[in-house]
Design a protein around this motif. Structure first.
Motif, PDB file in Angstrom:
ATOM      1  N   ASN A 169       2.697   1.853  -3.993  1.00  0.00           N
ATOM      2  CA  ASN A 169       1.268   2.440  -4.572  1.00  0.00           C
ATOM      3  C   ASN A 169       1.539   3.757  -3.772  1.00  0.00           C
ATOM      4  O   ASN A 169       0.779   4.788  -5.440  1.00  0.00           O
ATOM      5  N   ILE A 170       0.921   4.145  -2.789  1.00  0.00           N
ATOM      6  CA  ILE A 170       0.556   5.546  -2.407  1.00  0.00           C
ATOM      7  C   ILE A 170       1.789   6.668  -3.193  1.00  0.00           C
ATOM      8  O   ILE A 170       1.899   7.345  -3.697  1.00  0.00           O
ATOM      9  N   SER A 189       7.875  -4.931  -1.130  1.00  0.00           N
ATOM     10  CA  SER A 189       6.404  -5.220  -0.967  1.00  0.00           C
ATOM     11  C   SER A 189       6.805  -6.770  -1.595  1.00  0.00           C
ATOM     12  O   SER A 189       7.399  -7.282  -2.010  1.00  0.00           O
ATOM     13  N   SER A 228       2.262   6.761  -6.657  1.00  0.00           N
ATOM     14  CA  SER A 228       0.552   7.383  -7.127  1.00  0.00           C
ATOM     15  C   SER A 228       1.315   9.296  -6.981  1.00  0.00           C
ATOM     16  O   SER A 228       0.846   9.916  -7.576  1.00  0.00           O
ATOM     17  N   LEU A 274       0.902  -0.802  -0.260  1.00  0.00           N
ATOM     18  CA  LEU A 274       0.113  -0.018  -0.058  1.00  0.00           C
ATOM     19  C   LEU A 274       0.521   1.634   0.269  1.00  0.00           C
ATOM     20  O   LEU A 274       0.816   2.071  -1.025  1.00  0.00           O
ATOM     21  N   ILE A 275       1.992   1.519   1.060  1.00  0.00           N
ATOM     22  CA  ILE A 275       2.801   1.984   0.636  1.00  0.00           C
ATOM     23  C   ILE A 275       3.400   2.564  -0.662  1.00  0.00           C
ATOM     24  O   ILE A 275       3.669   3.892  -0.790  1.00  0.00           O
TER      25      ILE A 275
END
Length: 118
Positions: A6-7, A118, A10, A3-4
């Motif tokens: 992907n942030i 990840s 982004s 998640l981090i």
């Protein structure tokens, strides 16, 4: 960790959309002149080249978004485009401004490291 990662991917994509807007549409406007420390005359003379550069930044952003949309199967796509951003940032830092190292290359390197972890 994913998640981090992907942030961060982004954020890198959003930065490149911002670069696209600066280079394609604001290059010879006050915002673009301030961002790149140029005179109006220099900006007008290089406007077409800047728009081309902005378009390439848009392709980098599109590739990163594509990787995000693919979800877990988009890891290789995200890695490819982050490597492209990293190389472009290193080249820009070596040839244009050291500031590019921190604005473009460093976020890409962080995103790449997080993807690998990840």
């Amino acid at each position: 960790m994913a998640l981090i990662a992907n942030i961060v991917v982004s954020v890198v994509a959003q930065l490149h959309v911002y670069f696209l807007v600066l280079e394609m549409f604001l290059w010879d406007r006050p915002t673009g002149l301030r961002a790149f420390g140029q005179t109006l005359e220099a900006a007008k003379a290089s406007k077409v080249l800047a728009a081309n550069q902005g378009l390439y930044n848009g392709f980098l952003a599109a590739g990163l978004v594509w990787g995000l949309i693919l979800g877990p199967s988009g890891t290789n796509v995200k890695m490819f485009f982050l490597v492209c951003v990293l190389i472009a940032g290193l080249y820009g830092a070596a040839t244009a401004s050291r500031k590019i190292l921190f604005v473009q290359a460093l976020p890409a390197a962080v995103g790449l490291a997080l993807l690998l972890l990840s």
